[in-house]
Design a protein around this motif. Structure first.
Motif, PDB file in Angstrom:
ATOM      1  N   TYR A   9       0.767  -1.182  -0.019  1.00 19.39           N
ATOM      2  CA  TYR A   9      -0.154   0.021  -0.006  1.00 19.39           C
ATOM      3  C   TYR A   9       0.811   1.262   0.039  1.00 19.39           C
ATOM      4  O   TYR A   9       0.661   2.206  -0.814  1.00 19.39           O
ATOM      5  N   LYS A  10       1.795   1.371   0.820  1.00 17.52           N
ATOM      6  CA  LYS A  10       2.703   2.364   0.888  1.00 17.52           C
ATOM      7  C   LYS A  10       3.574   2.789  -0.369  1.00 17.52           C
ATOM      8  O   LYS A  10       3.512   3.753  -0.607  1.00 17.52           O
ATOM      9  N   THR A  11       3.897   1.551  -0.973  1.00 20.26           N
ATOM     10  CA  THR A  11       4.709   1.865  -2.272  1.00 20.26           C
ATOM     11  C   THR A  11       3.659   2.269  -3.184  1.00 20.26           C
ATOM     12  O   THR A  11       3.985   3.045  -4.206  1.00 20.26           O
ATOM     13  N   ALA A  12       2.603   1.621  -3.544  1.00 16.33           N
ATOM     14  CA  ALA A  12       1.738   2.172  -4.246  1.00 16.33           C
ATOM     15  C   ALA A  12       1.259   3.691  -4.056  1.00 16.33           C
ATOM     16  O   ALA A  12       1.108   4.538  -5.115  1.00 16.33           O
ATOM     17  N   VAL A  13       1.156   4.158  -2.868  1.00 19.82           N
ATOM     18  CA  VAL A  13       0.941   5.537  -2.620  1.00 19.82           C
ATOM     19  C   VAL A  13       1.989   6.269  -2.804  1.00 19.82           C
ATOM     20  O   VAL A  13       1.719   7.764  -3.835  1.00 19.82           O
ATOM     21  N   THR A  14       2.974   6.275  -2.700  1.00 23.01           N
ATOM     22  CA  THR A  14       4.443   6.644  -3.224  1.00 23.01           C
ATOM     23  C   THR A  14       4.425   6.780  -4.720  1.00 23.01           C
ATOM     24  O   THR A  14       4.679   7.864  -5.401  1.00 23.01           O
TER      25      THR A  14
END
Length: 294
Positions: free
Chosen positions: A97-102
């Motif tokens: 999720y964090k990777t996608a947000v970035t």
């Protein structure tokens, strides 16, 4: 004999007078005709020149709006974007999720960097936080709220151009004058809506090269009826041109562009318009007095 001499002298005087007057009258008539033809010629030249200017600008705006539409299509088909709005591949807070947000934040920011006409991009998902280039506090997605709002129409797969999106502005604490107009589209799969806002400043720069003189009005009638003005003269209402009977009579699908003299408040104005493919109408209203002065 004396009387004959008198009449003879009068006759000669009349002939002499007529000899002078007739050519003068002829010159006056010719001058009037010549002036009228010259005036008509200049008038026609002005109409042609103004029409060419409007159609040229309309063509450029059409290209600009097309590039913006292409950006929304790219965002919709981006892998990270699609997976984010589907909300199936990962949970909020985990590594993916964090990777996608970035990735998404960098991706939409790049779109505003590569195209100066784009002021900001906002992606509204179902429940995951909204991704936006606006400096906004994190806001949870409100896709369903927008989808149920009668002010929005998601039936057009190409998207819809609007003058403002107040519900989004309120959620993100965005000022309405932060953009000139916006294009929104629903992401094909999943619950997601993309908004791409057009820069007011950059759009104004495009219009800066055109000036039709004092009292003229240059602007756009957006598909939702709201009007944007790019001239020193700005009407008090934002539907000044679109509400005029001559506009309703002239502008149609069968007549995407045209020009004619119209009366506003008893004064003649040259009205020139050209319809852009996204439904926006570019127009110019020029007082006849400006044309005569040319």
């Amino acid at each position: 004999k004396a009387k004959a001499d008198i009449f003879s002298n009068i006759s000669i005087s009349i002939r002499i007078a007529v000899g002078f007057v007739v050519p003068i009258i002829a010159l006056v008539i010719l001058g009037t005709i010549s002036y009228k033809k010259s005036s008509e010629s200049l008038n026609n030249s002005y109409v042609v020149s103004t029409t060419q200017s409007i159609e040229s600008l309309a063509g450029y705006l059409d290209y600009c709006f097309y590039t913006v539409s292409s950006v929304t299509a790219e965002i919709m088909t981006n892998t990270d974007t699609k997976e984010y709005v589907q909300e199936l591949k990962y949970q909020k807070g985990d590594k993916d999720y964090k990777t996608a947000v970035t990735n998404i934040d960098n991706y939409i920011k790049l779109k505003t960097t590569n195209n100066k006409l784009i002021a900001n991009v906002t992606m509204v998902p179902g429940s995951f936080p909204v991704r936006t280039t606006y400096r906004s506090a994190e806001v949870d997605g409100f896709y369903q709220e927008l989808f149920d709002d009668p002010n929005y129409d998601f039936s057009n797969p190409q998207g819809v151009w609007i003058s403002s999106h107040e519900s989004v502005d309120t959620k993100l604490n965005v000022k309405p004058d932060s953009y000139a107009l916006s294009l929104y589209r629903k992401v094909g799969v999943g619950k997601g809506i993309v908004f791409v806002d057009i820069s007011s400043e950059e759009l104004a720069k495009i219009f800066s090269s055109l000036n039709f003189g004092e009292g003229s009005i240059l602007g756009l009638v957006l598909p939702d009826g709201h009007e944007l003005y790019y001239s020193e003269t700005v009407p008090e209402t934002n539907d000044f041109v679109g509400s005029q009977q001559f506009y309703m009579d002239m502008v149609s699908k069968d007549n995407p562009s045209g020009s004619d003299y119209v009366k506003i408040d008893g004064k003649r104005n040259l009205f020139v318009y050209s319809t852009i493919s996204n439904g926006t109408v570019l127009f110019a209203l020029v007082p006849e007095a400006n044309i005569i002065a040319e």
